[in-house]
Design an enzyme around this catalytic site. Structure first.
Site, PDB file in Angstrom:
ATOM      1  N   ARG A   1       3.107  -5.463 -28.160  1.00 36.00           N
ATOM      2  CA  ARG A   1       2.982  -6.333 -29.348  1.00 36.00           C
ATOM      3  C   ARG A   1       4.094  -7.431 -29.587  1.00 36.00           C
ATOM      4  O   ARG A   1       5.081  -7.165 -28.898  1.00 36.00           O
ATOM      5  CB  ARG A   1       3.022  -5.163 -30.643  1.00 36.00           C
ATOM      6  CG  ARG A   1       1.998  -4.454 -30.769  1.00 36.00           C
ATOM      7  CD  ARG A   1       0.664  -5.275 -31.558  1.00 36.00           C
ATOM      8  NE  ARG A   1      -0.289  -4.525 -31.734  1.00 36.00           N
ATOM      9  CZ  ARG A   1      -1.303  -4.301 -31.097  1.00 36.00           C
ATOM     10  NH1 ARG A   1      -1.629  -4.756 -29.938  1.00 36.00           N
ATOM     11  NH2 ARG A   1      -2.537  -3.463 -31.225  1.00 36.00           N
TER      12      ARG A   1
ATOM     13  N   HIS B   1      -3.322 -13.533 -26.851  1.00 33.29           N
ATOM     14  CA  HIS B   1      -3.845 -12.248 -27.259  1.00 33.29           C
ATOM     15  C   HIS B   1      -5.096 -11.718 -26.569  1.00 33.29           C
ATOM     16  O   HIS B   1      -5.829 -11.068 -27.297  1.00 33.29           O
ATOM     17  CB  HIS B   1      -3.648 -11.903 -28.733  1.00 33.29           C
ATOM     18  CG  HIS B   1      -3.579 -10.361 -29.166  1.00 33.29           C
ATOM     19  ND1 HIS B   1      -2.700  -9.886 -30.081  1.00 33.29           N
ATOM     20  CD2 HIS B   1      -3.918  -9.222 -28.522  1.00 33.29           C
ATOM     21  CE1 HIS B   1      -2.597  -8.469 -30.214  1.00 33.29           C
ATOM     22  NE2 HIS B   1      -3.431  -8.329 -29.164  1.00 33.29           N
TER      23      HIS B   1
HETATM   24  P1  NDP Z   1      -0.506   5.305 -25.770  1.00 28.27           P
HETATM   25  O1  NDP Z   1      -0.409   5.749 -27.105  1.00 28.27           O
HETATM   26  O2  NDP Z   1      -1.766   5.945 -24.810  1.00 28.27           O
HETATM   27  O3  NDP Z   1       0.627   5.328 -24.786  1.00 28.27           O
HETATM   28  C1  NDP Z   1       1.884   4.994 -25.275  1.00 28.27           C
HETATM   29  C2  NDP Z   1       3.111   5.310 -24.371  1.00 28.27           C
HETATM   30  O4  NDP Z   1       4.225   4.778 -24.773  1.00 28.27           O
HETATM   31  C3  NDP Z   1       3.292   6.676 -24.185  1.00 28.27           C
HETATM   32  O5  NDP Z   1       3.496   6.835 -22.663  1.00 28.27           O
HETATM   33  C4  NDP Z   1       4.497   7.046 -24.966  1.00 28.27           C
HETATM   34  O6  NDP Z   1       5.325   8.231 -24.386  1.00 28.27           O
HETATM   35  C5  NDP Z   1       5.370   5.868 -24.775  1.00 28.27           C
HETATM   36  N1  NDP Z   1       6.228   5.685 -25.975  1.00 28.27           N
HETATM   37  C6  NDP Z   1       5.853   5.579 -27.276  1.00 28.27           C
HETATM   38  N2  NDP Z   1       6.948   5.515 -27.975  1.00 28.27           N
HETATM   39  C7  NDP Z   1       7.981   5.627 -27.163  1.00 28.27           C
HETATM   40  C8  NDP Z   1       9.616   5.795 -27.230  1.00 28.27           C
HETATM   41  N3  NDP Z   1      10.164   5.601 -28.331  1.00 28.27           N
HETATM   42  N4  NDP Z   1      10.202   5.812 -26.075  1.00 28.27           N
HETATM   43  C9  NDP Z   1       9.569   6.035 -24.874  1.00 28.27           C
HETATM   44  N5  NDP Z   1       8.473   6.034 -24.859  1.00 28.27           N
HETATM   45  C10 NDP Z   1       7.589   5.618 -25.728  1.00 28.27           C
HETATM   46  O7  NDP Z   1      -1.043   3.844 -25.769  1.00 28.27           O
HETATM   47  P2  NDP Z   1      -2.038   2.828 -24.912  1.00 28.27           P
HETATM   48  O8  NDP Z   1      -1.310   2.925 -23.607  1.00 28.27           O
HETATM   49  O9  NDP Z   1      -3.362   2.995 -25.345  1.00 28.27           O
HETATM   50  O10 NDP Z   1      -1.390   1.389 -25.711  1.00 28.27           O
HETATM   51  C11 NDP Z   1      -0.245   0.958 -25.655  1.00 28.27           C
HETATM   52  C12 NDP Z   1       0.004  -0.183 -26.538  1.00 28.27           C
HETATM   53  O11 NDP Z   1      -0.835  -1.223 -25.856  1.00 28.27           O
HETATM   54  C13 NDP Z   1      -0.902  -0.295 -27.943  1.00 28.27           C
HETATM   55  O12 NDP Z   1      -0.155   0.775 -28.925  1.00 28.27           O
HETATM   56  C14 NDP Z   1      -1.021  -1.712 -28.205  1.00 28.27           C
HETATM   57  O13 NDP Z   1       0.097  -2.199 -29.047  1.00 28.27           O
HETATM   58  C15 NDP Z   1      -1.148  -2.569 -26.774  1.00 28.27           C
HETATM   59  N6  NDP Z   1      -2.257  -3.064 -26.545  1.00 28.27           N
HETATM   60  C16 NDP Z   1      -2.299  -4.479 -26.498  1.00 28.27           C
HETATM   61  C17 NDP Z   1      -3.547  -5.083 -26.238  1.00 28.27           C
HETATM   62  C18 NDP Z   1      -3.601  -6.479 -25.933  1.00 28.27           C
HETATM   63  O14 NDP Z   1      -4.615  -7.229 -25.730  1.00 28.27           O
HETATM   64  N7  NDP Z   1      -2.527  -7.291 -25.705  1.00 28.27           N
HETATM   65  C19 NDP Z   1      -5.001  -4.447 -26.155  1.00 28.27           C
HETATM   66  C20 NDP Z   1      -4.821  -3.068 -26.077  1.00 28.27           C
HETATM   67  C21 NDP Z   1      -3.520  -2.324 -26.450  1.00 28.27           C
HETATM   68  P3  NDP Z   1       4.685   9.607 -24.242  1.00 28.27           P
HETATM   69  O15 NDP Z   1       3.486   9.505 -23.395  1.00 28.27           O
HETATM   70  O16 NDP Z   1       5.857  10.595 -23.884  1.00 28.27           O
HETATM   71  O17 NDP Z   1       4.187   9.927 -25.826  1.00 28.27           O
END
Ligand code: NDP
Length: 313
Positions: free
Chosen positions: A228, A276
């Site tokens: 984001r 995006h």
């Molecule tokens: P998930 O919820 O599957 O994964 C999120 C990951 O981030 C997890 O491994 C989580 O850790 C980690 N995480 C979250 N908060 C923290 C923190 N404070 N410190 C360390 N690690 C953290 O999400 P997705 O992989 O499905 O998607 C990720 C993002 O990609 C979406 O939220 C979206 O913003 C973006 N996106 C962008 C798109 C685009 O077109 N540009 C399209 C689709 C998505 P843990 O596993 O330990 O909980």
């Protein structure tokens, strides 16, 4: 009568022209805010992406909310978001693969120095050049090892890179070094020649791609942000590129979208900017997802991929 699903906010291209029969084939009736008449009390289900703040709170009988994107920051930014209603995020293999493709493509373009050869071709110049570094000596660090981060790691594996990831909790993924939690962030950054951000946007991760973080990356590191725009302090990125500490950046998301024509990111020689599009929500997959969620909700079955609203993702 079919259950109604109300839509508003940013919708996939062409959504407004889908005939009602197509929605019906997936088991629901679509109501488009601003196009179709409806009474707020009769709406049990909502779907969309980045609805206007305060909007969901005007629907008193909501039973479930279905995000049309994998990220739900566009819902949770709303101070009036109805936190007791389950929020389901869109987890779709096509979208996950497209995100991984985008990242692999840009890692390889940078790793192979393709922009140098593009410029040479532009001048009809035959410039041979060795790779700056072999892939086995190139360290790729992925911020966020969730559905998308893990797919990116797997997709990069055949190229013999050293791959690591940072997440909140420890991961066991063969071939990926796992760094977990705030205490291991610096160690992760110190070994990331490529820093790929695919974190959800939460209170903890907003602005994480800033001057302090860039300073901890090895000199010459390359940054890719597909998460984001709110993760990145754009002025800090430009300063780190201009100082030569970072060698380049690929950005698919921005603080303001569409990226204003006046933004220096459009023209910076070391930045690739895309609108995006790393992965756009596939209409058929979205219809199937909503239909399945409605079906489950109607018969009282548990919903998939319900967001932990307190955690923010
Ligand atoms: P998930 O919820 O599957 O994964 C999120 C990951 O981030 C997890 O491994 C989580 O850790 C980690 N995480 C979250 N908060 C923290 C923190 N404070 N410190 C360390 N690690 C953290 O999400 P997705 O992989 O499905 O998607 C990720 C993002 O990609 C979406 O939220 C979206 O913003 C973006 N996106 C962008 C798109 C685009 O077109 N540009 C399209 C689709 C998505 P843990 O596993 O330990 O909980």
């Amino acid at each position: 009568m079919m259950p109604k699903v109300l839509f508003t906010g940013m919708l996939p291209p062409g959504w407004g022209t889908i005939p009602q029969a197509r929605f019906a084939a997936f088991g629901f009736e679509a109501v488009l805010d601003g196009r179709d008449p409806y009474k707020s009390e009769e709406i049990f289900y909502f779907s969309g992406f980045r609805p206007p703040p305060g909007f969901l709170n005007t629907l008193p009988n909501l039973r479930a909310i279905f995000s049309l994107g994998a990220g739900v920051d566009g819902f949770l930014r709303d101070p009036d978001f109805p936190r007791d209603v389950p929020l389901v995020r869109f987890v779709d293999q096509t979208l996950i693969h497209e995100m991984a493709q985008y990242v692999v493509m840009h890692v390889l373009i940078a790793h192979r120095g393709q922009r140098f050869f593009d410029a040479a071709q532009h001048e009809s110049a035959w410039h041979q050049r060795m790779l700056l570094r072999a892939s086995r000596e190139t360290r790729i660090g992925i911020l966020g090892l969730g559905d998308i981060g893990t797919a990116i790691a797997h997709s990069l594996m055949p190229f013999d890179f050293q791959i690591s990831g940072w997440s909140k909790t420890r991961k066991t993924i063969p071939g990926v070094k796992s760094y977990a939690g705030a205490s291991e962030l610096d160690a992760f950054l110190g070994q990331a020649d490529y820093c790929i951000c695919v974190l959800p946007l939460t209170e903890k991760t907003r602005g994480i791609l800033n001057a302090a973080l860039f300073a901890k990356l090895p000199k010459g590191a390359f940054v890719i942000n597909v998460a984001r725009g709110g993760h990145l302090v754009e002025a800090d990125l430009i300063a780190a590129l201009n100082s030569g500490h970072l060698s380049g950046a690929v950005l698919d998301v921005f603080q303001a979208e569409p990226l204003p024509a006046t933004s220096p990111l459009w023209t910076h020689p070391d930045v690739t900017a895309t609108p995006h599009i790393a992965a756009l929500t596939d209409t058929k997959a979205a219809l199937k997802f909503i239909g399945e969620c409605v079906r489950r909700a109607e018969v009282g079955q548990p919903l998939p991929h319900v967001v932990d609203v307190k955690r923010g993702y």
